[in-house]
Scaffold this active site. Structure first.
Site, PDB file in Angstrom:
ATOM      1  N   CYS A   1      22.889 -12.044 -38.995  1.00  0.00           N
ATOM      2  CA  CYS A   1      21.472 -11.649 -38.855  1.00  0.00           C
ATOM      3  C   CYS A   1      21.247 -10.148 -39.087  1.00  0.00           C
ATOM      4  O   CYS A   1      20.303  -9.744 -39.771  1.00  0.00           O
ATOM      5  CB  CYS A   1      20.945 -12.058 -37.477  1.00  0.00           C
TER       6      CYS A   1
ATOM      7  N   HIS B   1      15.617  -8.241 -33.980  1.00  0.00           N
ATOM      8  CA  HIS B   1      16.613  -7.162 -34.056  1.00  0.00           C
ATOM      9  C   HIS B   1      15.957  -5.932 -34.696  1.00  0.00           C
ATOM     10  O   HIS B   1      15.174  -6.057 -35.649  1.00  0.00           O
ATOM     11  CB  HIS B   1      17.783  -7.557 -34.959  1.00  0.00           C
TER      12      HIS B   1
END
Ligand code: NAP
Length: 341
Positions: free
Chosen positions: A129, A242
């Protein structure tokens, strides 16, 4: 238009649930869908659209009629079952770290290297990710002005560790606010109201495996073996999204305005960058959306050919489920998926 028999392995997990949502939202051309997990979840019922589907335990014969298998059940399951699924003729898109650096397995971010899908031998890997959102931001700039070095610090949400970590943050936050003691289970230390500079295991070189994935995977996806990268990955008490601070060194000077213009035209990116009105990306707003958001674009005061960027994305969508489904869509578009029936 063809319709495909799809399987999700790890359907009950964070990424598996998002797979179901994204397939529905994008009207993925499905003839049927099968949901697999471990024996713990066998018999559980999940909805896909209006259809109730019974989750089954992943088994050797799970892939007989499957055209596309989306895996998100961890590396061990992928190592075991992905070759079985591929051998049965399914195209596997794997979210785990099991196959990413295998030279026979393409590692793909569709905005960057869709052509790599062509040489798949049944398995395509979805990158980590943190890597995905970083390369989506770096690649358009690299195409104009080759990047020599990147220093990145990440601020990674607990959803990146799966559903148990989401629960741990919720429980710990309540306990701390009630003045009670916290006993960590998922992470080595308390995550509520705290930061942990440890994601995945430590390597002999002092970096963590997560940090090293950002080095290896970026080079493979961007076909740029010479880029130097140093990462520090930090888990933060955020549920979804994130964030990354990137210091990027280019071959030639590049102004922040040039970078803004290039990034604003690039696929999958939204530039949110106006310090006058405190406009910059934040994980709370990125959660549940598809784009990679970039802001705080400025000249690096410590290096004349450098820029600093702030990059935010939903780690479960672009960082996992969405990117994997975009890979499958790209493979379909280019006729690189075999239909069994
Ligand atoms: N979360 C992220 O941001 C992210 C991003 C990129 C990649 N990934 C990768 O995606 C994978 C799953 O992550 P997650 O966050 O969804 O984890 P999760 O919420 O913990 O879910 C794990 C899933 O794997 C299944 N599973 C566990 N053991 C199994 C077994 N023996 N056989 C079959 N299925 C099994 C679980 O099924 P049960 O319900 O039966 O236990 C569950 O569906 C991991 O490889 C992770 O590294 C995650």
């Amino acid at each position: 238009m063809n319709a495909y028999n799809v399987a999700i392995v790890g359907a009950t997990g964070m990424v598996g649930q998002e797979f179901i949502k994204v397939l529905e939202q994008r009207n993925f051309p499905m003839a049927s869908i099968r949901l697999y997990a471990s024996d713990r979840s066998a018999g559980r019922k999940l909805y896909v659209g209006h259809e109730e589907i019974v989750v089954k335990e992943t088994a050797l014969d799970s892939f007989q009629h499957i055209d596309i298998a989306l895996f998100s059940a961890g590396s061990e399951i992928s190592k075991h079952f992905a070759p079985i699924a591929a051998k049965s003729g399914a195209l596997v898109v794997d979210n785990s770290a099991a196959w990413r650096m295998d030279p026979k397995v393409p590692l793909v971010v569709p905005e960057i290297n869709p052509e790599d899908i062509k040489w798949h031998e049944g398995i395509i890997a979805n990158p980590n990710c943190s890597t995905i959102q970083m390369v989506v931001a770096l690649y358009p700039l690299h195409m104009v002005n080759p990047i020599k070095r990147v220093v990145v610090s990440t601020y990674q949400a607990v959803s990146g560790t799966g559903s148990a970590a989401m629960e741990e943050l919720t429980t710990q936050a309540k306990l701390v606010l009630e003045g009670q003691n916290v006993v960590p289970h998922v992470y080595p230390h308390q995550i509520a109201f705290n930061l942990l500079p440890e994601i995945d295991v430590f390597l002999d070189n002092g970096y963590t495996k997560e940090e090293w994935k950002m080095v290896d995977e970026t080079r493979k996806i961007m076909h740029a073996e010479d880029i130097e990268i140093s990462a520090t990955c930090v888990r933060v008490p955020v549920f979804v999204g994130h964030s990354e601070a990137l210091n990027v060194e280019f071959t030639n000077p590049m102004t922040p305005d040039d970078a803004r213009r290039i990034l604003a035209q690039a696929p999958g990116i939204k530039v949110l960058d106006d310090p006058n009105v405190s406009l910059y990306p934040v994980p709370w707003q990125a959660a549940g959306t598809d784009d990679v958001y970039i802001g705080r674009i400025r000249a690096d005061a410590s290096y004349s050919r450098g820029l600093v960027l702030w990059v935010v994305a939903d780690n479960i969508r672009k960082g996992a489920a969405l990117n994997a489904i975009q890979i499958a869509e790209e493979a379909i578009k280019r006729n690189w998926v075999k239909l069994k029936s």
